[in-house]
Design a protein around this motif. Sequence first.
Motif, PDB file in Angstrom:
ATOM      1  N   GLU A  55      46.603 -53.902  57.242  1.00  0.00           N
ATOM      2  CA  GLU A  55      47.126 -52.562  56.970  1.00  0.00           C
ATOM      3  C   GLU A  55      47.023 -52.178  55.501  1.00  0.00           C
ATOM      4  O   GLU A  55      47.456 -51.102  55.112  1.00  0.00           O
ATOM      5  CB  GLU A  55      48.585 -52.475  57.438  1.00  0.00           C
ATOM      6  CG  GLU A  55      48.709 -52.595  58.952  1.00  0.00           C
ATOM      7  CD  GLU A  55      50.141 -52.446  59.433  1.00  0.00           C
ATOM      8  OE1 GLU A  55      51.040 -52.255  58.576  1.00  0.00           O
ATOM      9  OE2 GLU A  55      50.363 -52.521  60.645  1.00  0.00           O
ATOM     10  N   GLN A  98      33.799 -47.584  54.205  1.00  0.00           N
ATOM     11  CA  GLN A  98      33.858 -46.876  55.486  1.00  0.00           C
ATOM     12  C   GLN A  98      32.437 -46.663  55.997  1.00  0.00           C
ATOM     13  O   GLN A  98      31.567 -46.207  55.264  1.00  0.00           O
ATOM     14  CB  GLN A  98      34.555 -45.528  55.357  1.00  0.00           C
ATOM     15  CG  GLN A  98      34.536 -44.741  56.680  1.00  0.00           C
ATOM     16  CD  GLN A  98      35.343 -43.459  56.628  1.00  0.00           C
ATOM     17  OE1 GLN A  98      36.549 -43.495  56.445  1.00  0.00           O
ATOM     18  NE2 GLN A  98      34.669 -42.318  56.794  1.00  0.00           N
ATOM     19  N   GLU A 132      40.800 -49.812  59.529  1.00  0.00           N
ATOM     20  CA  GLU A 132      40.756 -48.749  60.543  1.00  0.00           C
ATOM     21  C   GLU A 132      39.533 -48.989  61.425  1.00  0.00           C
ATOM     22  O   GLU A 132      38.472 -49.373  60.925  1.00  0.00           O
ATOM     23  CB  GLU A 132      40.644 -47.378  59.861  1.00  0.00           C
ATOM     24  CG  GLU A 132      40.642 -46.199  60.801  1.00  0.00           C
ATOM     25  CD  GLU A 132      40.455 -44.871  60.060  1.00  0.00           C
ATOM     26  OE1 GLU A 132      40.067 -43.897  60.731  1.00  0.00           O
ATOM     27  OE2 GLU A 132      40.677 -44.818  58.844  1.00  0.00           O
TER      28      GLU A 132
END
Length: 200
Positions: A55, A98, A132
Motif C-alpha cells: 500500500e 505505472q 495498484e
Amino acid sequence: MTEETGQRKPRNNGAIVAMCLVFVIGMTGMSFAAVPLYRIFCQVTGYNGTAQRVEQYSNTILDKTIKVTFDANVAPGLDWEFKPVQKSVSPKIGETVQVMFEARNKSSEPINGQAIFNVTPLQAGAYFNKVECFCFTDTTLPPGETLEMPVVFFVDPAITEAEETKDIKVLTLSYTFFEHDLPAASEAAALEVKAADRKG
C-alpha cells in the motif's frame, strides 16, 4: 479365565461413526479452502512467483535498472483480446512505475473476467511489489468495449542483496484472464440493456 478378565467392553460404534464423519467433513472443508489459502500464502510470501501487494511506494531508489517485460494471455472460452500497451519497461530498482494493459470484449454479451498473475524467474516474485492492479478486482466489459487498465509497481531494492536474485537482469510479469461469473448488479444492468435494445 476369571470373570473379570474374560469380560470385554462393548465397542461404542456410534462414537467411531461420529469420528469418521467429522474427519470426512473436515477433509472436505480443507480441500475447498486449500486453493484460496494457497493464493493468500503466495501473495503474502511471493512464493511461486506471486507478486506482493503493498500500500506504499518504495522510499529507496537504486542507480541500477532492471528490465520488466509483460505477457498477456486469455484462457480458453473467454472471447477477449488482452495485451500490454508496452512490451517492456526498464525502471530503476525501487522506482514506482505505472504501465497499462488493454482488454477488449469481442463478444455480443457483457463478460466478467478475473486475472491471475505471476512473475518469472519465480524467486523474484517476493521482490515484485504491486501498489495498484486490475487483478485485485473483477473486470466487467460490455460487448465491444475496450478498457485500459493500470498496474502500478516497483521492484524492491532488496532483490540485489539476496544470493538467489542478485544477478537477475530481466523479470516477466505475466497475466491470464479467466471468465468469472457476473456480479448480480452487473447482470441486472446487462439485462436492462438487452431489454432496451429490443424495444429500440
